[in-house]
Design an enzyme around this catalytic site. Structure first.
Site, PDB file in Angstrom:
ATOM      1  N   SER A 149       0.833  -1.200   0.000  1.00  0.00           N
ATOM      2  CA  SER A 149       0.000   0.000   0.000  1.00  0.00           C
ATOM      3  C   SER A 149       0.869   1.252   0.000  1.00  0.00           C
ATOM      4  CB  SER A 149      -0.966  -0.034   1.181  1.00  0.00           C
ATOM      5  OG  SER A 149      -1.905   1.014   1.093  1.00  0.00           O
ATOM      6  N   ASP A 301      -2.819   6.201  -3.856  1.00  0.00           N
ATOM      7  CA  ASP A 301      -1.640   5.540  -3.284  1.00  0.00           C
ATOM      8  C   ASP A 301      -1.109   4.482  -4.259  1.00  0.00           C
ATOM      9  OD1 ASP A 301      -3.590   3.591  -2.963  1.00  0.00           O
ATOM     10  OD2 ASP A 301      -3.023   3.072  -0.926  1.00  0.00           O
ATOM     11  N   ASP A 303      -1.014   1.245  -4.666  1.00  0.00           N
ATOM     12  CA  ASP A 303      -1.807   0.136  -5.202  1.00  0.00           C
ATOM     13  C   ASP A 303      -3.227   0.565  -5.563  1.00  0.00           C
ATOM     14  OD1 ASP A 303      -2.549   0.359  -2.476  1.00  0.00           O
ATOM     15  OD2 ASP A 303      -3.172  -1.744  -2.419  1.00  0.00           O
ATOM     16  N   ASP A 305      -5.881   1.868  -3.933  1.00  0.00           N
ATOM     17  CA  ASP A 305      -7.118   1.636  -3.192  1.00  0.00           C
ATOM     18  C   ASP A 305      -7.530   2.859  -2.358  1.00  0.00           C
ATOM     19  OD1 ASP A 305      -5.174   1.357  -1.241  1.00  0.00           O
ATOM     20  OD2 ASP A 305      -5.736  -0.683  -0.660  1.00  0.00           O
TER      21      ASP A 305
END
Length: 575
Positions: A149, A301, A303, A305
């Site tokens: 993340s 961010d 990734d 999400d």
């Protein structure tokens, strides 16, 4: 320094032929010249937290490497064979832009295939929400994303998803961990069956983009879309693979990408932290937006999400919204859309978390839907969808900049959330309003809620012990008054007991146990203490509120709420 016997024993196990020569050499060097690093690498096993397993990359049981992830994967493969006997097992695997994500994803694919399990592996990095979508689209039994993340560059991680497209939740999580912990490293099957690995990309991309546009579009006129000037940054992450395509497909033509942050890069060279929760991360995007007079700034961010959003206030100045504010704006909009479409009949719900704004409860009550509140982490909101099939999920979010639109993706999804916030902004601008004015109108209708977060970082073994002691102190010496306000209720999610001091009674907390403590004050303020499940931090969440009679009073009212938060922080000696 002397090396503890148990740590040396664990390290010596990694000096056997099960592990490759480079790993053994690195450990040998640590033993002779860097015992502190050896201790940090072996003092515990990496654990699954709120967002899967995250850790620093390197050798050892407390590090992300081919052996710790291989062991996880072998355990999951064994478990799948137990619970899905006589089925052709299938998994989907995605990975982000971090260093080694692609090679670690290949290791995971190899292990699954070596166990006779069909693997769908993305040929390049993709957003995490696309993995959740692909898992369901391809009728897989499980899915894995290699991501840490928004953690620093030295981290990587491993998120596990189940059949419904959501992350692992009870009882599967504990059962799988038990299987993993019973394994020895020499039981991992690393020799891939290449015939069982299929690479996926464009077909899934197109289906994901189409689904996103269908779920997050709400009849915005074409002219309104074209008139919205958007600045967007992927912060060197994976959303560049989806968001520009989705916005183009939806009809947004004035998209301005921050070029310096467009190329995926695991070093995240232009930011201290690739986290849209941190104002500094959006500096370049804000600068570009001011240069071109953009209406809206969006940053995601690594990734993809979480999303950060900046809007223009009543003085035309760009300001950053927090996660609670974006969640409230998007949820209120969805509720109104569902109401106008005649789709609300009491069998719908929205989702939130125990550390997020209580304003979500006010919205749910006003629209006659339920607000289901779970522990921190979107896996709990996804679990509500699975556990209550008779109820339709409208949308929901959490304070840490995550939101989910409908149930096509069963995790926080910055791709759909980006499109949704653009829809709201475009419609508001076309009607002479703005996103910020819409937020202020909500405060007039439901009360002005203001939230604040403090994160205290404590690294390493000593840091973990300090965080543990802070929670012990809060439990053993509970506060009875904070900033001149009586504590009227305390909820301890570790003991599953709440105490109502006004009525002098205890009550049971029905959500799963978690190391969280919440104080409620007599004026409606709320304070939550919670160690992070994925970072070496302890977090304190503050929520205060008051009524707002008219929009023009918002600046003064916000100053009063900010001052109240600072008094609480000062009284708790957290500054």
């Amino acid at each position: 320094m002397n090396i503890q016997e148990d740590i040396l024993k664990k390290a010596n196990e990694w000096l056997t032929p099960t592990f490759d020569a480079q790993t053994q050499q690195t450990i040998q060097n640590m033993i002779t010249s860097n015992p502190k690093e050896l201790e940090e690498s072996f003092y515990k096993n990496l654990e699954f937290g709120t967002g899967g397993m995250r850790g620093i990359m390197g050798v050892g049981t407390n590090r992300i490497n081919k052996y710790t992830l291989g062991k996880n994967t072998q355990g999951i493969a064994n478990y799948m064979k137990q619970v899905f006997p006589n089925e052709e097992l299938k998994v989907a695997i995605a990975y982000d832009c971090r260093h080694n994500s692609d090679t670690l994803a290949q290791v995971v694919a190899d292990v699954f295939s070596a166990n006779g399990i069909k693997v769908f592996l993305f040929s390049e990095m993709r957003p995490t929400p696309e993995l959740s979508f692909a898992l369901k689209y391809l009728h897989c039994h499980a899915g894995i994303v290699l991501t840490a993340s928004h953690n620093p560059p030295e981290y990587n991680g491993y998120k596990v998803y189940w059949q419904d497209g959501g992350q692992l939740v009870p009882p599967q999580d504990a059962e799988i961990i038990q299987v993993i912990e019973a394994l020895n490293y020499n039981e991992i099957h690393f020799n891939a069956n290449k015939n069982l690995i299929e690479y996926i990309d464009k077909d899934i991309d197109n289906a994901f983009w189409k689904s996103t546009v269908e779920n997050a579009s709400f009849n915005t006129p074409a002219q309104a879309k074209q008139n919205l000037k958007i600045v967007y940054t992927s912060l060197h992450g994976t959303s560049i693979k989806a968001i520009p395509n989705v916005l183009q497909l939806a009809g947004y033509t004035d998209l301005n990408i921050v070029k310096e942050q467009e190329v995926p890069n695991g070093d995240f060279p232009t930011v201290k932290s690739p986290n849209p929760e941190e104002p500094e991360a959006l500096t370049m995007a804000l600068n570009l937006a001011n240069q071109i007079n953009a209406d809206l700034v969006i940053g995601t961010d690594p990734d993809s999400d979480r999303l950060g959003v900046a809007v223009r206030d009543t003085n035309n100045k760009l300001i950053l919204l927090n996660g609670n504010q974006t969640m409230v704006i998007m949820t209120a909009y969805l509720l109104e859309q569902w109401k106008q479409a005649g789709k609300i009949n009491g069998k719908q719900f929205i989702g939130s978390t125990i550390v997020s704004t209580p304003m979500m409860l006010e919205l749910a009550s006003a629209y006659n839907v339920e607000c289901k509140v779970g522990l921190t982490g979107f896996k709990w909101i996804a679990k509500f969808i699975k556990d209550f099939p008779d109820l339709k999920f409208i949308g929901g979010g959490e304070e840490s900049f995550g939101f989910m639109v409908g149930d096509a993706v069963r995790d926080k999804d910055a791709v759909a959330a980006t499109l949704l916030i653009c829809e709201i902004a475009a419609q508001a601008k076309a009607s002479g309003s703005s996103l910020y004015k819409e937020l202020l109108n909500l405060y007039v209708d439901y009360g002005f809620y203001k939230e604040h977060l403090i994160s205290i970082t404590k690294k390493g073994i000593e840091g973990a012990n300090e965080i543990k002691q802070m929670m012990i102190d809060l439990r053993q010496n509970p506060l009875t008054e904070i900033a001149g306000q009586r504590v009227v209720c305390v909820e301890d999610y570790q003991s599953s007991i709440g105490k109502d001091f006004m009525n002098n009674e205890e009550f049971a907390i029905t959500v799963p146990k978690s190391n969280v403590l919440i104080y409620y004050l007599e004026d409606g303020s709320k304070i939550c203490a919670r160690p992070s499940g994925t970072e070496p931090k302890i977090k304190f969440y503050f929520s205060v509120n008051t009524s707002l009679d008219e929009v023009t009073s918002a600046p003064q009212t916000e100053e009063l709420l900010d001052a109240k938060i600072q008094r609480i922080i000062s009284d708790m000696k957290l500054n």
